[in-house]
Design a protein around this motif. Sequence first.
Motif, PDB file in Angstrom:
ATOM      1  N   GLN A 142       0.825  -1.207   0.000  1.00  0.00           N
ATOM      2  CA  GLN A 142       0.000   0.000   0.000  1.00  0.00           C
ATOM      3  C   GLN A 142       0.863   1.262   0.000  1.00  0.00           C
TER       4      GLN A 142
ATOM      5  N   TRP B 244       3.921   1.544  -1.173  1.00  0.00           N
ATOM      6  CA  TRP B 244       4.575   1.659  -2.478  1.00  0.00           C
ATOM      7  C   TRP B 244       3.618   2.207  -3.527  1.00  0.00           C
ATOM      8  N   GLN B 245       2.373   1.722  -3.511  1.00  0.00           N
ATOM      9  CA  GLN B 245       1.387   2.207  -4.468  1.00  0.00           C
ATOM     10  C   GLN B 245       1.068   3.685  -4.231  1.00  0.00           C
ATOM     11  N   ALA B 246       0.995   4.091  -2.977  1.00  0.00           N
ATOM     12  CA  ALA B 246       0.762   5.502  -2.672  1.00  0.00           C
ATOM     13  C   ALA B 246       1.950   6.348  -3.110  1.00  0.00           C
ATOM     14  N   TYR B 247       3.150   5.832  -2.956  1.00  0.00           N
ATOM     15  CA  TYR B 247       4.352   6.548  -3.382  1.00  0.00           C
ATOM     16  C   TYR B 247       4.369   6.734  -4.894  1.00  0.00           C
ATOM     17  N   LYS B 248       4.007   5.695  -5.645  1.00  0.00           N
ATOM     18  CA  LYS B 248       3.997   5.782  -7.103  1.00  0.00           C
ATOM     19  C   LYS B 248       2.881   6.692  -7.605  1.00  0.00           C
ATOM     20  N   ALA B 249       1.768   6.787  -6.875  1.00  0.00           N
ATOM     21  CA  ALA B 249       0.611   7.558  -7.331  1.00  0.00           C
ATOM     22  C   ALA B 249       0.691   9.031  -6.952  1.00  0.00           C
ATOM     23  N   ARG B 250       1.682   9.418  -6.174  1.00  0.00           N
ATOM     24  CA  ARG B 250       1.750  10.813  -5.740  1.00  0.00           C
ATOM     25  C   ARG B 250       2.044  11.716  -6.922  1.00  0.00           C
ATOM     26  N   PRO B 251       1.572  12.959  -6.859  1.00  0.00           N
ATOM     27  CA  PRO B 251       1.818  13.864  -7.986  1.00  0.00           C
ATOM     28  C   PRO B 251       3.297  14.217  -8.073  1.00  0.00           C
TER      29      PRO B 251
END
Length: 112
Positions: free
Chosen positions: A23, A25-32
């Motif tokens: 979770q 990692w996915q939040a890190y990749k999805a950040r603007p």
Amino acid sequence: MVVPLVAGAVVAATAIAGKYSIQAWQAYKARPPTARLRRFYEGGFQPKMTRREAALILGVRESTALEKIKEAHRKVMIANHPDAGGSHYLASKINEAKDMMLGKSSNSSSAF
């Protein structure tokens, strides 16, 4: 009897840690995308400074507020100050750019 209980707790803890890692990692990749460190103006100087060139030197837009211009001037001047190993010529160009952006005349000191 205790060994299977401990093994089960370790497996559960690993699964929970893995879940939160995925979770995160996915939040890190999805950040603007964030702005990278801004680079300073890397060009030669024109014979007569224009407002556009002054804005490029200070790293601001031509329509920037006065406070932002002063803040940008301070940051660029700290990086290029002659007392800290910078060039006197660059410092004079930075000051000229600030004066141009603030609307001050460069010939105001010649009042005889």
